[in-house]
Design a protein around this motif. Structure first.
Motif, PDB file in Angstrom:
ATOM      1  N   GLU A 144     -12.229  38.928  54.929  1.00 46.05           N
ATOM      2  CA  GLU A 144     -11.611  37.783  55.613  1.00 46.05           C
ATOM      3  C   GLU A 144     -11.712  36.528  54.750  1.00 46.05           C
ATOM      4  N   ARG A 145     -12.881  36.343  54.153  1.00 48.22           N
ATOM      5  CA  ARG A 145     -13.079  35.189  53.298  1.00 48.22           C
ATOM      6  C   ARG A 145     -12.202  35.296  52.052  1.00 48.22           C
ATOM      7  N   TYR A 146     -12.114  36.528  51.474  1.00 46.85           N
ATOM      8  CA  TYR A 146     -11.308  36.736  50.266  1.00 46.85           C
ATOM      9  C   TYR A 146      -9.850  36.388  50.542  1.00 46.85           C
ATOM     10  N   ASN A 147      -9.360  36.892  51.673  1.00 44.15           N
ATOM     11  CA  ASN A 147      -7.958  36.621  52.017  1.00 44.15           C
ATOM     12  C   ASN A 147      -7.720  35.117  52.188  1.00 44.15           C
ATOM     13  N   ARG A 148      -8.714  34.436  52.774  1.00 39.55           N
ATOM     14  CA  ARG A 148      -8.582  32.987  52.970  1.00 39.55           C
ATOM     15  C   ARG A 148      -8.568  32.271  51.628  1.00 39.55           C
ATOM     16  N   VAL A 149      -9.415  32.733  50.706  1.00 36.79           N
ATOM     17  CA  VAL A 149      -9.459  32.123  49.376  1.00 36.79           C
ATOM     18  C   VAL A 149      -8.139  32.336  48.649  1.00 36.79           C
ATOM     19  N   MET A 150      -7.588  33.537  48.763  1.00 38.24           N
ATOM     20  CA  MET A 150      -6.310  33.835  48.108  1.00 38.24           C
ATOM     21  C   MET A 150      -5.180  32.980  48.717  1.00 38.24           C
ATOM     22  N   GLU A 151      -5.243  32.836  50.038  1.00 39.46           N
ATOM     23  CA  GLU A 151      -4.227  32.031  50.709  1.00 39.46           C
ATOM     24  C   GLU A 151      -4.302  30.570  50.236  1.00 39.46           C
ATOM     25  N   ILE A 152      -5.552  30.061  50.118  1.00 41.01           N
ATOM     26  CA  ILE A 152      -5.738  28.675  49.662  1.00 41.01           C
ATOM     27  C   ILE A 152      -5.257  28.520  48.229  1.00 41.01           C
ATOM     28  N   ALA A 153      -5.559  29.520  47.393  1.00 48.23           N
ATOM     29  CA  ALA A 153      -5.124  29.452  45.996  1.00 48.23           C
ATOM     30  C   ALA A 153      -3.608  29.432  45.889  1.00 48.23           C
ATOM     31  N   ALA A 154      -2.956  30.157  46.784  1.00 50.27           N
ATOM     32  CA  ALA A 154      -1.496  30.236  46.733  1.00 50.27           C
ATOM     33  C   ALA A 154      -0.832  28.994  47.345  1.00 50.27           C
ATOM     34  N   ASN A 155      -1.359  28.560  48.474  1.00 46.86           N
ATOM     35  CA  ASN A 155      -0.683  27.493  49.210  1.00 46.86           C
ATOM     36  C   ASN A 155      -1.365  26.134  49.096  1.00 46.86           C
ATOM     37  N   GLY A 156      -2.638  26.153  48.742  1.00 53.41           N
ATOM     38  CA  GLY A 156      -3.381  24.897  48.611  1.00 53.41           C
ATOM     39  C   GLY A 156      -3.811  24.349  49.961  1.00 53.41           C
ATOM     40  N   ILE A 157      -4.822  23.532  49.926  1.00 53.56           N
ATOM     41  CA  ILE A 157      -5.271  22.826  51.122  1.00 53.56           C
ATOM     42  C   ILE A 157      -5.728  21.438  50.685  1.00 53.56           C
ATOM     43  N   ARG A 158      -5.309  20.432  51.417  1.00 56.95           N
ATOM     44  CA  ARG A 158      -5.594  19.052  51.021  1.00 56.95           C
ATOM     45  C   ARG A 158      -6.418  18.352  52.105  1.00 56.95           C
ATOM     46  N   LEU A 159      -7.498  17.781  51.654  1.00 60.08           N
ATOM     47  CA  LEU A 159      -8.340  16.960  52.518  1.00 60.08           C
ATOM     48  C   LEU A 159      -8.126  15.499  52.135  1.00 60.08           C
ATOM     49  N   LYS A 160      -8.197  14.661  53.112  1.00 60.58           N
ATOM     50  CA  LYS A 160      -7.951  13.238  52.847  1.00 60.58           C
ATOM     51  C   LYS A 160      -9.178  12.437  53.240  1.00 60.58           C
ATOM     52  N   THR A 161      -9.639  11.604  52.304  1.00 67.92           N
ATOM     53  CA  THR A 161     -10.775  10.740  52.610  1.00 67.92           C
ATOM     54  C   THR A 161     -10.316   9.601  53.534  1.00 67.92           C
ATOM     55  N   SER A 162     -11.279   8.996  54.200  1.00 63.22           N
ATOM     56  CA  SER A 162     -11.001   7.868  55.083  1.00 63.22           C
ATOM     57  C   SER A 162     -11.792   6.655  54.620  1.00 63.22           C
ATOM     58  N   LEU A 163     -11.144   5.496  54.792  1.00 57.97           N
ATOM     59  CA  LEU A 163     -11.803   4.230  54.457  1.00 57.97           C
ATOM     60  C   LEU A 163     -12.378   3.633  55.743  1.00 57.97           C
ATOM     61  N   PHE A 164     -13.642   3.284  55.693  1.00 54.33           N
ATOM     62  CA  PHE A 164     -14.306   2.670  56.835  1.00 54.33           C
ATOM     63  C   PHE A 164     -14.765   1.268  56.438  1.00 54.33           C
ATOM     64  N   TYR A 165     -14.656   0.331  57.372  1.00 50.80           N
ATOM     65  CA  TYR A 165     -15.099  -1.038  57.092  1.00 50.80           C
ATOM     66  C   TYR A 165     -15.384  -1.743  58.410  1.00 50.80           C
ATOM     67  N   ASN A 166     -16.040  -2.882  58.324  1.00 47.82           N
ATOM     68  CA  ASN A 166     -16.406  -3.673  59.498  1.00 47.82           C
ATOM     69  C   ASN A 166     -16.041  -5.127  59.224  1.00 47.82           C
ATOM     70  N   MET A 167     -14.857  -5.521  59.667  1.00 57.95           N
ATOM     71  CA  MET A 167     -14.371  -6.865  59.366  1.00 57.95           C
ATOM     72  C   MET A 167     -15.182  -7.960  60.053  1.00 57.95           C
ATOM     73  N   SER A 168     -15.888  -7.592  61.104  1.00 57.60           N
ATOM     74  CA  SER A 168     -16.680  -8.626  61.786  1.00 57.60           C
ATOM     75  C   SER A 168     -17.774  -9.191  60.879  1.00 57.60           C
ATOM     76  N   LEU A 169     -18.091  -8.453  59.816  1.00 60.78           N
ATOM     77  CA  LEU A 169     -19.118  -8.930  58.890  1.00 60.78           C
ATOM     78  C   LEU A 169     -18.684 -10.188  58.148  1.00 60.78           C
ATOM     79  N   VAL A 170     -17.369 -10.426  58.047  1.00 62.97           N
ATOM     80  CA  VAL A 170     -16.906 -11.593  57.281  1.00 62.97           C
ATOM     81  C   VAL A 170     -16.819 -12.845  58.147  1.00 62.97           C
ATOM     82  N   LYS A 171     -17.033 -12.693  59.463  1.00 59.45           N
ATOM     83  CA  LYS A 171     -16.909 -13.840  60.354  1.00 59.45           C
ATOM     84  C   LYS A 171     -17.816 -14.994  59.897  1.00 59.45           C
ATOM     85  N   SER A 172     -19.076 -14.658  59.634  1.00 57.20           N
ATOM     86  CA  SER A 172     -20.032 -15.707  59.253  1.00 57.20           C
ATOM     87  C   SER A 172     -19.642 -16.344  57.927  1.00 57.20           C
ATOM     88  N   LYS A 173     -19.088 -15.534  57.012  1.00 52.13           N
ATOM     89  CA  LYS A 173     -18.681 -16.092  55.729  1.00 52.13           C
ATOM     90  C   LYS A 173     -17.480 -17.015  55.906  1.00 52.13           C
TER      91      LYS A 173
END
Length: 486
Positions: A144-173
């Protein structure tokens, strides 16, 4: 497989041998194909077993690797074939480059401030995505794992990072930046020079400046969402002064004047009246403030320049004391305040009518006791000028003029007269008042009582607009006192 045993043939008669040979041939024809089939099957099974083992080894070689599988991407980076540490190095550098793009430059005139990703607490979850990427196809059965690896190699899989921030930190500035930019408006001011020809000098107002922190913050939040990292030119707003030059200019008109005569006064009494009024000369009373005669003029003492002159004593007699005549100053100011339509807060009439103002329009004072107080009930300051000319003393009040050439006059009416009782005669045994035997001295003069109503009337363009009652006064009758000696 079972073994096959063949027994040796017995010697039989000649006529039975051909039959037995035929049987043997038949048996062999049956057994030999069977043996050949069994052998072929056994060989096939062995071959399959070998092939399966090779396949399993192949799948293990593909699946059981210490690197991220081929075809797995994080953002635009292909992580296939990378170890976790290698992927961390690559993505950490990419994240740093992305974070450093988060930069706002705030500009106001020649001042500049920078906001970076550190100020908003920004970070990218690349480390979490690496863990996720490495964990793909790491669980489950081998095939099952082998087939999944082969599928990923053929079709690819993309993960996307996320940007996190806290704008309230700039209030005092932002608030700190605002403190550098903001400054309060300066109200226009007016100076009063009562003895000059040009009595007023007005200093023009200056607007303040205020940065709208909430609006700037909202703008930066929106830009952060849209990844619009840029220069931001700050536009603080002008803060108008509350008091303007034009507003104060309205307070430069003489709106009331009143004078009284000191012609019949002694020199010391004249001095006291003028001295008391001089302490009020140039006085400024801002909107809402209350003028107190006693506070402004202060104690009536010799040290402060006052002289001894006739004063109404508690027993209604006239005797010399320091500050005699000051009540004429307070009464003159009172009449000017009435004509300026100021709010009278505290005022008392004398024990009996006095000569220098109409009955019902006097104002007596005593330091530490009764006082004359009035409030500036206008929107602009008022200014008091006092001066003397010949035997007259004057009080002028400057402020915002009445509309339509308006002005106020004051009058009073005696509504009732109460006859004075007969004087009381007192024997002066010690000779304190009567120096010669057989003489007498009028210590207190008998005086009628009066009930009086005072009015003020307002005119515009010479026409009466209204009349209001100022006060209802009762001057009680005074029983005279005559000291005598037989």
């Amino acid at each position: 497989m079972g073994e096959i045993y063949v027994k040796a043939a017995k010697v039989v008669p000649a006529d039975s041998r051909p039959r037995k040979r035929r049987r043997l041939i038949v048996v062999l024809c049956i057994i030999l194909p069977l043996l050949l089939g069994i052998g072929a099957y056994a060989g096939y099974e062995i071959k399959n077993r070998i092939e399966h083992q090779k396949w399993v080894q192949h799948m293990k070689a593909v699946v059981e690797v210490p690197t991220i599988y081929e075809g797995i991407w994080v953002d635009d980076v292909h992580l296939g074939g990378m170890s976790v540490e290698e992927a961390k190095q690559v993505l950490a550098e990419r994240a740093r480059e992305s974070l450093e793009k988060i930069r706002f430059e705030l500009i106001h005139n020649d001042k500049r401030w920078e906001l970076t990703y550190k100020d908003v607490g920004a970070y990218i979850d690349w480390d979490k995505k690496i863990s996720q990427a490495y964990g793909i196809a790491r669980e489950g059965e081998l095939e099952e794992r082998y087939n999944r690896v082969m599928e990923i190699a053929a079709n690819g899989i993309r993960l996307k990072t996320s940007l996190f921030y806290n704008m309230s930190l700039v209030k005092s500035k932002l608030e700190a930046i605002a403190q550098e930019i903001n400054y309060d408006p300066v109200d226009a001011d007016i100076k009063f020079y009562p003895d000059r020809e040009n009595k007023f000098e007005i200093i023009e107002e200056k607007p303040g400046l205020k940065l709208d922190v909430e609006s700037l913050y909202s703008d930066l939040v929106e830009k952060m969402k849209n990844e619009e990292y840029c220069q931001v030119v700050l536009s603080p707003e002008d803060v108008p002064a509350k008091i303007t030059k034009a507003h104060l200019q309205k307070a430069t008109y003489r709106i009331a004047q009143f004078s009284t005569s000191v012609a019949t006064s002694t020199a010391d009494r004249k001095h006291n009246v003028r001295l008391a009024l001089s302490k009020v000369n140039g006085y400024r009373l801002d909107p809402g403030e209350v003028f107190s005669f006693n506070e402004v003029v202060g104690p009536r003492t010799a040290k402060r320049g006052f002289r001894s002159a006739p004063v109404i004593m508690p027993d209604k007699s006239l005797q010399d004391d320091y500050g005699g005549g000051v009540c004429q100053a307070s009464s003159t100011i009172y009449n000017a305040a009435l004509r300026a339509d100021l709010e009278i807060v505290e005022r008392y009439h004398h024990s009996f009518p006095i000569a220098y103002v109409p009955i019902g329009l006097d104002a007596t004072v005593s330091y530490g006791g009764v006082d004359l107080k009035f409030r500036n009930n206008k929107d602009t300051p008022i200014f008091i000028r006092t001066f003397s000319s010949g035997n007259n003393v004057y009080v002028e009040i400057y402020g915002e003029k009445f509309p339509n050439n308006g002005y106020i006059t004051c009058s009073s009416t005696v509504t009732s007269v109460v006859a004075a009782p007969a004087p009381k005669r007192i024997l002066d045994k010690s000779g304190k008042y009567v120096k010669q035997p057989g003489g007498q001295v009028e210590h207190v003069k008998s005086r009628n009582g009066y009930k009086v109503t005072s009015y003020k009337t307002y005119y515009e363009n010479g026409k009466k607009v209204w009349t209001k009652v100022i006060a209802h006064d009762y001057y009680r009758p005074i029983q005279g006192i005559i000291y005598y000696r037989p």
